[in-house]
Design an enzyme around this catalytic site. Sequence first.
Site, short mmCIF file in Angstrom:
data_model
loop_
_atom_site.label_atom_id
_atom_site.label_comp_id
_atom_site.label_asym_id
_atom_site.label_seq_id
_atom_site.Cartn_x
_atom_site.Cartn_y
_atom_site.Cartn_z
CE1 TYR A 79 -17.45 -2.35 -7.82
CE2 TYR A 79 -16.93 -0.59 -9.38
CZ TYR A 79 -16.77 -1.18 -8.14
OH TYR A 79 -15.94 -0.59 -7.21
CB SER A 112 -16.96 2.89 -6.99
OG SER A 112 -16.11 2.96 -8.11
P1 NAP Z 1 -10.76 -6.40 -3.04
O1 NAP Z 1 -9.30 -6.19 -2.88
O2 NAP Z 1 -11.27 -7.18 -4.21
O3 NAP Z 1 -11.32 -7.05 -1.69
C1 NAP Z 1 -12.67 -7.39 -1.60
C2 NAP Z 1 -12.99 -7.81 -0.19
O4 NAP Z 1 -14.40 -8.09 -0.10
C3 NAP Z 1 -12.28 -9.08 0.25
O5 NAP Z 1 -11.97 -8.97 1.62
C4 NAP Z 1 -13.35 -10.16 0.01
O6 NAP Z 1 -13.18 -11.31 0.82
C5 NAP Z 1 -14.59 -9.39 0.42
N1 NAP Z 1 -15.87 -9.93 -0.09
C6 NAP Z 1 -16.23 -10.08 -1.37
N2 NAP Z 1 -17.49 -10.59 -1.42
C7 NAP Z 1 -17.91 -10.74 -0.14
C8 NAP Z 1 -19.10 -11.23 0.46
N3 NAP Z 1 -20.11 -11.68 -0.27
N4 NAP Z 1 -19.17 -11.27 1.81
C9 NAP Z 1 -18.13 -10.83 2.58
N5 NAP Z 1 -16.98 -10.35 2.07
C10 NAP Z 1 -16.87 -10.31 0.72
O7 NAP Z 1 -11.54 -5.00 -3.10
P2 NAP Z 1 -11.04 -3.49 -2.85
O8 NAP Z 1 -10.44 -3.00 -4.11
O9 NAP Z 1 -10.31 -3.40 -1.56
O10 NAP Z 1 -12.46 -2.76 -2.74
C11 NAP Z 1 -13.04 -2.42 -1.49
C12 NAP Z 1 -14.19 -1.48 -1.77
O11 NAP Z 1 -13.70 -0.32 -2.49
C13 NAP Z 1 -15.29 -2.06 -2.65
O12 NAP Z 1 -16.55 -1.61 -2.22
C14 NAP Z 1 -14.98 -1.51 -4.03
O13 NAP Z 1 -16.11 -1.47 -4.86
C15 NAP Z 1 -14.47 -0.15 -3.66
N6 NAP Z 1 -13.65 0.49 -4.70
C16 NAP Z 1 -12.42 0.00 -5.04
C17 NAP Z 1 -11.68 0.64 -6.02
C18 NAP Z 1 -10.33 0.17 -6.44
O14 NAP Z 1 -9.74 0.79 -7.36
N7 NAP Z 1 -9.77 -0.87 -5.83
C19 NAP Z 1 -12.21 1.76 -6.68
C20 NAP Z 1 -13.47 2.20 -6.32
C21 NAP Z 1 -14.18 1.57 -5.32
P3 NAP Z 1 -12.20 -12.55 0.37
O15 NAP Z 1 -10.79 -12.08 0.64
O16 NAP Z 1 -12.61 -13.67 1.26
O17 NAP Z 1 -12.45 -12.79 -1.08
#
Ligand code: NAP
Length: 250
Positions: A159, A145
Site C-alpha cells: 500500500y 497517504s
Molecule cells: P475507505 O473508508 O476504505 O473507503 C474506500 C472507498 O473506495 C469506498 O468508497 C470504496 O467503495 C471505494 N473503492 C475501493 N476500491 C474501489 C474500486 N476498485 N473502484 C471504485 N471504488 C473503490 O477509505 P478511506 O479511509 O476513506 O480512504 C480514502 C483515501 O484516503 C484512500 O486513497 C486512502 O488510501 C487514503 N488515506 C486514508 C487514510 C486513513 O487513515 N483512513 C490515511 C491515509 C490515506 P465501496 O464502498 O463500494 O467498497
Amino acid sequence: MNSKKIAIITGSSRGIGAEAAKLFAENGYAVCINYISNDAAAENVKNEILQKGGRCISVKADVPISSEVARLFETVDSEFGAVSVLVNNAAILKNQCSLVEISEERFTEVLRVNIMSCFLCSKEAIKRMSTKNGGVGGVIVNVSSGASKSGSPNEYIDYAASKGAIDTLTRGLALEVAAEGIRVNAVRPGLIYTEMHASGGEPNRVDRLKSKIPLQRGGKPQEVAEAIFWLASKKSSFVTGSFIEAAGGL
Ligand code: NAP
C-alpha cells in the site's frame, strides 16, 4: 479555468471520499459518487446530497479498469457535462503483515487498484479538461497517504509503495499539464477515522496510535475533505505539483 462546477470523486461511498462529495455538493458542485460494491453506502451519500438540494449521481465502476472508467466519465458527460474537478481517492489496503508474507497476487492487486485507477481516471479527465483539446482547464486532486513517506513497515508496504507512486505521478503530471490549464496536487492524510483500518485487520488502529500524533488525536474524514476542497478551489489557483499533509503533524 472551468466555470462549470462538476466533480468526480472516486471511492466516495464511504470515508474521506463521502465527506468530500458532501462538501463539494454543499459548495454548488454537481457531484458524481463512484464506488465498487457498497450500493447502500453510495445511496445514503447520494440521498443526503439530494435532500439538501444538491446535484448528484452515483456510478458503480471499478476504476482500475479502462472500460469502467470510460463509462464513468461518459455518464458524467451526459448527466452534467465535462468534468472540472477529479478527485482520485479510491484505494484499498489488505491485512497488516510483513513483506515476506505478502503474496504476489496481493501485491499486484494493491498496486493495480491504487495506481491504475489514478492513471486511467486522470487520462479521461485530461482529455476533457485540456485547453489543447478545446477544454477550459480543470483540477485533479490525488489522495496519497503519509504511508508514502513512512513506508508502512510490518503493516502494508504494498500500500505504501502504491502511494509513493501516486506522489511521483502527482509531481510529473502537474508539470506535464500545467500549460494546459490543469492543476494537479495531492493530499497526504494520516490516521483518519474511517473503515479502511478494518480492511487492514485493525478497526481501532487510529486509537492505538493517536498518542504518537503531535496533535494528540486521530483525524476526521471531514478535515481531509477540507484540504481536498481547498486544492480544488480557486483559492489555490497558483498551487500545482504540491502536497498537503493532513496528518496532525506526523
Ligand atoms: P475507505 O473508508 O476504505 O473507503 C474506500 C472507498 O473506495 C469506498 O468508497 C470504496 O467503495 C471505494 N473503492 C475501493 N476500491 C474501489 C474500486 N476498485 N473502484 C471504485 N471504488 C473503490 O477509505 P478511506 O479511509 O476513506 O480512504 C480514502 C483515501 O484516503 C484512500 O486513497 C486512502 O488510501 C487514503 N488515506 C486514508 C487514510 C486513513 O487513515 N483512513 C490515511 C491515509 C490515506 P465501496 O464502498 O463500494 O467498497
